[in-house]
Design an enzyme around this catalytic site. Sequence first.
Site, short mmCIF file in Angstrom:
data_model
loop_
_atom_site.label_atom_id
_atom_site.label_comp_id
_atom_site.label_asym_id
_atom_site.label_seq_id
_atom_site.Cartn_x
_atom_site.Cartn_y
_atom_site.Cartn_z
N ARG A 64 18.84 -1.10 17.37
CA ARG A 64 17.71 -1.54 16.56
C ARG A 64 16.83 -2.61 17.25
O ARG A 64 15.61 -2.51 17.21
CB ARG A 64 18.17 -2.05 15.18
CG ARG A 64 16.99 -2.11 14.21
CD ARG A 64 17.31 -2.90 12.97
NE ARG A 64 18.46 -2.41 12.26
CZ ARG A 64 18.41 -1.56 11.23
NH1 ARG A 64 17.25 -1.10 10.82
NH2 ARG A 64 19.51 -1.19 10.64
N ARG A 90 12.36 4.03 8.40
CA ARG A 90 13.40 3.20 9.01
C ARG A 90 13.36 1.82 8.38
O ARG A 90 12.27 1.33 8.02
CB ARG A 90 13.19 3.03 10.53
CG ARG A 90 13.05 4.29 11.32
CD ARG A 90 14.23 5.21 11.24
NE ARG A 90 15.47 4.64 11.75
CZ ARG A 90 16.66 5.21 11.64
NH1 ARG A 90 16.78 6.38 11.00
NH2 ARG A 90 17.74 4.64 12.13
N LEU A 92 13.46 -2.11 8.65
CA LEU A 92 13.13 -3.09 9.68
C LEU A 92 14.00 -4.33 9.49
O LEU A 92 14.26 -4.75 8.36
CB LEU A 92 11.65 -3.47 9.59
CG LEU A 92 10.68 -2.34 9.91
CD1 LEU A 92 9.25 -2.75 9.53
CD2 LEU A 92 10.75 -1.97 11.40
N ASN A 106 4.16 -2.13 2.42
CA ASN A 106 4.81 -0.82 2.31
C ASN A 106 4.30 -0.13 1.05
O ASN A 106 4.04 -0.79 0.04
CB ASN A 106 6.33 -1.00 2.21
CG ASN A 106 7.07 0.33 2.11
OD1 ASN A 106 6.75 1.28 2.83
ND2 ASN A 106 8.04 0.41 1.22
N THR A 107 4.15 1.18 1.12
CA THR A 107 3.88 1.95 -0.09
C THR A 107 5.14 2.74 -0.44
O THR A 107 5.76 3.35 0.42
CB THR A 107 2.66 2.87 0.07
OG1 THR A 107 2.51 3.63 -1.14
CG2 THR A 107 2.77 3.83 1.24
N HIS A 108 5.52 2.66 -1.72
CA HIS A 108 6.77 3.26 -2.16
C HIS A 108 6.50 4.11 -3.41
O HIS A 108 5.84 3.65 -4.34
CB HIS A 108 7.79 2.16 -2.47
CG HIS A 108 9.13 2.72 -2.87
ND1 HIS A 108 10.06 3.16 -1.95
CD2 HIS A 108 9.69 2.92 -4.09
CE1 HIS A 108 11.12 3.60 -2.58
NE2 HIS A 108 10.94 3.48 -3.88
N ASP A 140 9.74 -7.74 2.84
CA ASP A 140 10.60 -8.84 3.27
C ASP A 140 11.92 -8.23 3.71
O ASP A 140 11.99 -7.02 3.93
CB ASP A 140 10.74 -9.91 2.16
CG ASP A 140 11.42 -9.38 0.91
OD1 ASP A 140 12.01 -8.28 0.96
OD2 ASP A 140 11.37 -10.07 -0.12
N ASP A 144 13.01 -2.62 -0.16
CA ASP A 144 11.95 -2.32 -1.13
C ASP A 144 11.85 -3.40 -2.21
O ASP A 144 11.43 -3.12 -3.34
CB ASP A 144 12.16 -0.94 -1.78
CG ASP A 144 12.04 0.19 -0.78
OD1 ASP A 144 11.29 0.03 0.21
OD2 ASP A 144 12.71 1.22 -0.96
C1 GAR Z 1 4.85 8.50 0.64
O1 GAR Z 1 4.82 9.06 -0.64
C2 GAR Z 1 5.49 7.13 0.62
O2 GAR Z 1 5.33 6.48 -0.59
C3 GAR Z 1 6.94 7.47 0.85
O3 GAR Z 1 6.93 8.51 1.78
C4 GAR Z 1 5.76 9.30 1.58
C5 GAR Z 1 5.13 9.54 2.92
O4 GAR Z 1 4.07 10.44 2.81
N1 GAR Z 1 7.64 6.33 1.34
C6 GAR Z 1 8.91 6.07 1.03
O5 GAR Z 1 9.59 6.79 0.33
C7 GAR Z 1 9.43 4.78 1.63
N2 GAR Z 1 10.65 4.40 1.03
P1 GAR Z 1 3.00 10.59 3.97
O6 GAR Z 1 3.75 10.70 5.29
O7 GAR Z 1 2.28 11.86 3.64
O8 GAR Z 1 2.10 9.38 3.93
#
Ligand code: GAR
Length: 200
Positions: A64, A90, A92, A106-108, A140, A144
């Site tokens: 890592r 991944r 971090l 991050n978008t979750h 952080d 998540d």
């Molecule tokens: C997205 O919906 C994002 O929210 C999710 O992966 C997808 C990626 O889509 N992220 C996670 O689940 C992180 N824990 P993309 O590659 O089309 O942007």
Amino acid sequence: MKLGVLVSGNGTNLQALIDAQADGKLAPGELAIVISNNPEAPALARATAAKLPAEVVDHRGLERPEFEDRMLALLAAQGVEGVILAGFMRVLSPHFIERFPLRILNTHPSLLPAFPGRDAVGQALAHGVKVTGVTIHFVDTSLDGGPIIAQDPVPVFEGDDADRLHSRIQSAEHRLLPEVVQRLAAGKLSCQGRTVRRAE
Ligand code: GAR
């Protein structure tokens, strides 16, 4: 603010950022580099088509610290000050995160703190919730769990499967993520404890 985008997969969120930039909606944010840990990620072609530097740092076979140091070196070479995790799969370590305090988003695909970690959409369906959604948060050292910047709810309909529900969630995140990134780049986000405010 120069921005680095970390991706692992399809890159539809990256595309939303590219499109927002083309429409002048990201400034003063500027996409500077895209890094994928997955050499097969379709996101890489989206970056190249947008004439952005597209780099692969394959995590396989790397410890890592070395994986993160290679990404940090690429980001530093482009003068990146803010990092967007856009479907980056991944975890971090503090070593990376502490280099960008309150500068990693991050978008979750859930309304955190519900359904952190992998397969948030499957978790929501399995739990039988009627509303889920998207969360944009600061990263952080928790999984998540960083301070929440913005959320949008998305209804779960009878008969939804993971693909249908995820595509509805993605429509919401494609709207929300560029807005939040622009605010970050404009220095309009402040954070006290866990509370994020929009500073005008
Ligand atoms: C997205 O919906 C994002 O929210 C999710 O992966 C997808 C990626 O889509 N992220 C996670 O689940 C992180 N824990 P993309 O590659 O089309 O942007």
